[in-house]
Design a protein around this motif. Structure first.
Motif, PDB file in Angstrom:
ATOM      1  N   HIS A  64       1.072  -1.179  -0.037  1.00  8.04           N
ATOM      2  CA  HIS A  64      -0.143  -0.017   0.046  1.00  8.04           C
ATOM      3  C   HIS A  64       0.937   1.065  -0.029  1.00  8.04           C
ATOM      4  CE1 HIS A  64      -3.866  -1.690   0.475  1.00  8.04           C
ATOM      5  NE2 HIS A  64      -3.394  -2.740   1.323  1.00  8.04           N
ATOM      6  N   ALA A  65       2.194   1.145   0.175  1.00  5.41           N
ATOM      7  CA  ALA A  65       2.983   2.487   0.294  1.00  5.41           C
ATOM      8  C   ALA A  65       2.947   3.097  -0.737  1.00  5.41           C
ATOM      9  CB  ALA A  65       4.268   1.867   0.841  1.00  5.41           C
ATOM     10  N   PRO A  66       3.283   2.524  -2.171  1.00  2.62           N
ATOM     11  CA  PRO A  66       3.254   3.519  -3.381  1.00  2.62           C
ATOM     12  C   PRO A  66       2.188   4.475  -3.337  1.00  2.62           C
ATOM     13  CG  PRO A  66       4.043   1.216  -3.785  1.00  2.62           C
ATOM     14  CD  PRO A  66       3.259   1.057  -2.505  1.00  2.62           C
ATOM     15  N   LEU A  67       0.916   3.812  -3.220  1.00  4.12           N
ATOM     16  CA  LEU A  67      -0.284   5.076  -3.008  1.00  4.12           C
ATOM     17  C   LEU A  67      -0.629   5.565  -1.734  1.00  4.12           C
ATOM     18  CD1 LEU A  67      -2.707   2.457  -5.088  1.00  4.12           C
ATOM     19  CD2 LEU A  67      -1.171   4.429  -6.018  1.00  4.12           C
ATOM     20  N   SER A  68      -0.492   4.989  -0.634  1.00  2.48           N
ATOM     21  CA  SER A  68      -0.608   5.709   0.533  1.00  2.48           C
ATOM     22  C   SER A  68       0.572   5.894   1.444  1.00  2.48           C
ATOM     23  CB  SER A  68      -1.714   5.136   1.177  1.00  2.48           C
ATOM     24  OG  SER A  68      -2.912   4.974   0.454  1.00  2.48           O
ATOM     25  N   PRO A  69       1.603   6.395   1.079  1.00  2.00           N
ATOM     26  CA  PRO A  69       2.861   6.148   1.859  1.00  2.00           C
ATOM     27  C   PRO A  69       2.889   7.024   3.175  1.00  2.00           C
ATOM     28  CG  PRO A  69       3.126   7.897   0.217  1.00  2.00           C
ATOM     29  CD  PRO A  69       1.858   7.386  -0.204  1.00  2.00           C
ATOM     30  N   MET A  70       2.055   7.908   3.195  1.00  2.36           N
ATOM     31  CA  MET A  70       2.085   8.630   4.602  1.00  2.36           C
ATOM     32  C   MET A  70       1.468   7.899   5.575  1.00  2.36           C
ATOM     33  SD  MET A  70       3.566  11.370   5.735  1.00  2.36           S
ATOM     34  CE  MET A  70       3.731  11.496   7.379  1.00  2.36           C
ATOM     35  N   GLU A  71       0.155   7.242   5.096  1.00  5.67           N
ATOM     36  CA  GLU A  71      -0.678   6.502   5.826  1.00  5.67           C
ATOM     37  C   GLU A  71       0.035   5.355   6.603  1.00  5.67           C
ATOM     38  OE1 GLU A  71      -1.517   7.692   3.184  1.00  5.67           O
ATOM     39  OE2 GLU A  71      -3.188   8.967   3.589  1.00  5.67           O
ATOM     40  N   VAL A  72       1.042   4.767   5.436  1.00  2.00           N
ATOM     41  CA  VAL A  72       1.637   3.486   5.965  1.00  2.00           C
ATOM     42  C   VAL A  72       2.840   3.935   6.823  1.00  2.00           C
ATOM     43  CG1 VAL A  72       3.033   1.611   5.237  1.00  2.00           C
ATOM     44  CG2 VAL A  72       1.320   2.126   4.071  1.00  2.00           C
ATOM     45  N   TYR A  73       3.602   5.070   6.773  1.00  2.22           N
ATOM     46  CA  TYR A  73       4.575   5.603   7.499  1.00  2.22           C
ATOM     47  C   TYR A  73       4.183   5.859   8.790  1.00  2.22           C
ATOM     48  CZ  TYR A  73       8.757   8.187   8.603  1.00  2.22           C
ATOM     49  OH  TYR A  73      10.061   8.770   9.264  1.00  2.22           O
ATOM     50  N   THR A  74       3.198   6.593   8.814  1.00  6.19           N
ATOM     51  CA  THR A  74       2.332   7.030  10.204  1.00  6.19           C
ATOM     52  C   THR A  74       2.146   5.504  11.033  1.00  6.19           C
ATOM     53  OG1 THR A  74       1.203   8.839   9.268  1.00  6.19           O
ATOM     54  CG2 THR A  74       0.613   8.202  11.445  1.00  6.19           C
ATOM     55  N   LEU A  75       1.571   4.418  10.406  1.00  5.53           N
ATOM     56  CA  LEU A  75       1.392   3.410  11.237  1.00  5.53           C
ATOM     57  C   LEU A  75       2.618   2.793  11.414  1.00  5.53           C
ATOM     58  CD1 LEU A  75      -0.953   1.353  11.786  1.00  5.53           C
ATOM     59  CD2 LEU A  75      -0.548   0.011   9.669  1.00  5.53           C
TER      60      LEU A  75
END
Length: 333
Positions: free
Chosen positions: A187-198
Motif C-alpha cells: 500500500h506504500a506507493p499509493l498511501s505512503p504517509m498512512e503506512v509511514y504513520t502506522l
C-alpha cells in the motif's frame, strides 16, 4: 458451556457447512444454511458464549463461520478448542494455547487463565470487534496471509492499532518475513504517509524505512498537527532529515557547471560563459523545486540554445554524471 453443548455447536456448524455453504456479504466468511436442522439449545447466559437464537424452532437458520478459522481448517495438529464470536456474529474457531502464547494479557482478559483451563476449554467467547478486524488479528497471530481477502489499508491499520489492546506487540509481529509486512508495504506507493504513520506509531522501523522512499516527493508543508502527533518526534525528525539531506546533496552536485572545452575559433571561453550562466540559473531553480525525474528534463533543454557541438557534448556529459551522482544519494530514512 459444558461438553455436550460444545459438541452440539460443533456438530451443528459442521453439518451446516456440509449441507449448503453459501457466501456471506464479506468475502472472508461463509454462511451455512440448515433447512432441516434444529438449532441446538443455547446455554444459559452465565456460560458466556453462545449466540442467542431468536426462535429455537426455526428450521431455516444461518450461521456465519470464518472461511479460514472453521472447525476443520487444519490450522494445527490439534483441533480448535475455542470459538470467538465477533460483534457481527461471525464464528472463529481457534486454539487457546496459540492465542495465549501471542498475548500477554490473556487476549484482553477474555480467555481464562491456565488455573481454570478445564473450565475454559470449548468455550464461545464474545470479542468486541467486527469480523473483518478480528479476522486480520487472528491471521497476524497465526502468521497467515490475509491478502486474499483484499482488506483496505484502513482495515489493516485498525487491526494493527487494536493489537496492543489484546496484549500483542505490533513491532514483534510485523517483521520483513511476515505476510502482513508485505501486505502493508504494497500500500506504500499509493498511501505512503498512512503506512509511514502506522509504522512510526508502533516503532516498526523495518516497515518505515522502505515506505520512506515513497515520500521523497511528499510536501512536508502539508503535514498537519494530527499527522505530526501520530508520527511522533522520532520518525518525524527522520523524515525531515531525509528531505533536508537530499536537498543539500542536490545543491552540492549541481554546484559544478559543465567543464569548459579548449577554445576554438568559433567558441572561446567568453562564449562558454553563456552555458555557465544558464547552468547556474537552472541549478538554482532545481535546488528549490526538485521533483522526480526533474534533472534531465530541466537541464537537457539548455542544449537547444547552444551552437557549439563541443559545448553540447560537455553539457550532456555533465548531465549524465549528475544523474549518476544523484542516484546514489540516500533515498530512505
Amino acid at each position: 458451556m459444558d461438553m455436550s453443548n460444545w459438541d452440539s455447536v460443533l456438530q451443528f456448524a459442521s453439518n451446516s457447512m456440509d449441507i449448503n455453504l453459501q457466501e456471506h456479504d464479506f468475502s472472508e466468511f461463509s454462511t451455512a444454511a440448515t433447512p432441516d436442522l434444529q438449532v441446538p439449545t443455547p446455554p444459559h447466559s452465565t456460560d458466556g458464549g453462545s449466540p442467542v437464537c431468536d426462535d429455537p424452532l426455526d428450521h431455516n437458520v444461518l450461521v456465519s463461520i470464518s472461511t479460514t478459522f472453521y472447525p476443520g481448517a487444519n490450522l494445527h495438529t490439534l483441533p480448535p478448542d475455542l470459538a470467538l464470536l465477533s460483534t457481527d456474529s461471525v464464528f472463529f474457531y481457534v486454539h487457546s494455547h496459540i492465542i495465549l502464547a501471542a498475548s500477554d494479557n490473556n487476549f484482553l482478559s477474555l480467555i481464562p487463565t491456565s488455573s481454570s483451563k478445564e473450565q475454559s476449554n470449548n468455550m464461545v467467547i464474545h470479542v468486541p470487534e467486527l469480523s473483518p478486524i478480528l479476522n486480520i488479528i487472528l491471521h497476524i497471530i497465526y502468521d497467515k496471509s490475509c491478502s486474499h481477502y483484499s482488506p483496505s489499508l484502513e482495515t489493516l491499520s485498525t487491526a494493527v492499532n487494536r493489537l496492543p489492546s489484546y496484549g500483542i506487540d505490533p513491532k514483534s509481529r510485523i517483521t520483513p518475513s511476515t505476510p502482513l509486512h508485505t501486505l502493508l508495504l504494497s500500500h506504500a506507493p499509493l498511501s505512503p504517509m498512512e503506512v509511514y504513520t502506522l509504522a512510526a506509531k508502533h516503532d516498526i522501523y523495518d516497515l518505515a524505512v522502505p515506505t520512506s522512499s515513497h515520500l521523497l516527493s511528499f510536501q512536508l508543508s502539508s503535514i498537519t498537527d494530527e499527522i505530526a502527533e501520530a508520527v511522533g518526534p522520532k520518525y518525524l525528525r527522520r523524515l525531515f532529515f531525509l528531505h533536508v539531506g537530499r536537498s543539500e546533496a542536490l545543491k552540492r552536485i549541481l554546484l559544478q557547471p559543465p567543464h569548459p572545452h579548449a577554445p576554438t575559433p568559433w567558441c572561446d571561453f567568453t562564449n562558454q560563459k553563456t552555458l555557465t550562466r544558464a547552468w547556474a540559473l537552472a541549478s538554482a531553480y532545481l535546488a528549490w523545486d526538485a521533483r522526480p525525474g526533474f534533472l534531465e528534463s530541466a537541464l537537457a533543454p539548455l542544449a537547444e540554445h547552444l551552437s557549439c557541438d563541443l559545448c553540447k557534448q560537455g553539457l550532456n556529459d555533465r548531465i549524465k554524471n549528475l544523474i549518476v551522482q544523484w542516484s546514489v544519494v540516500k533515498r530512505t530514512i
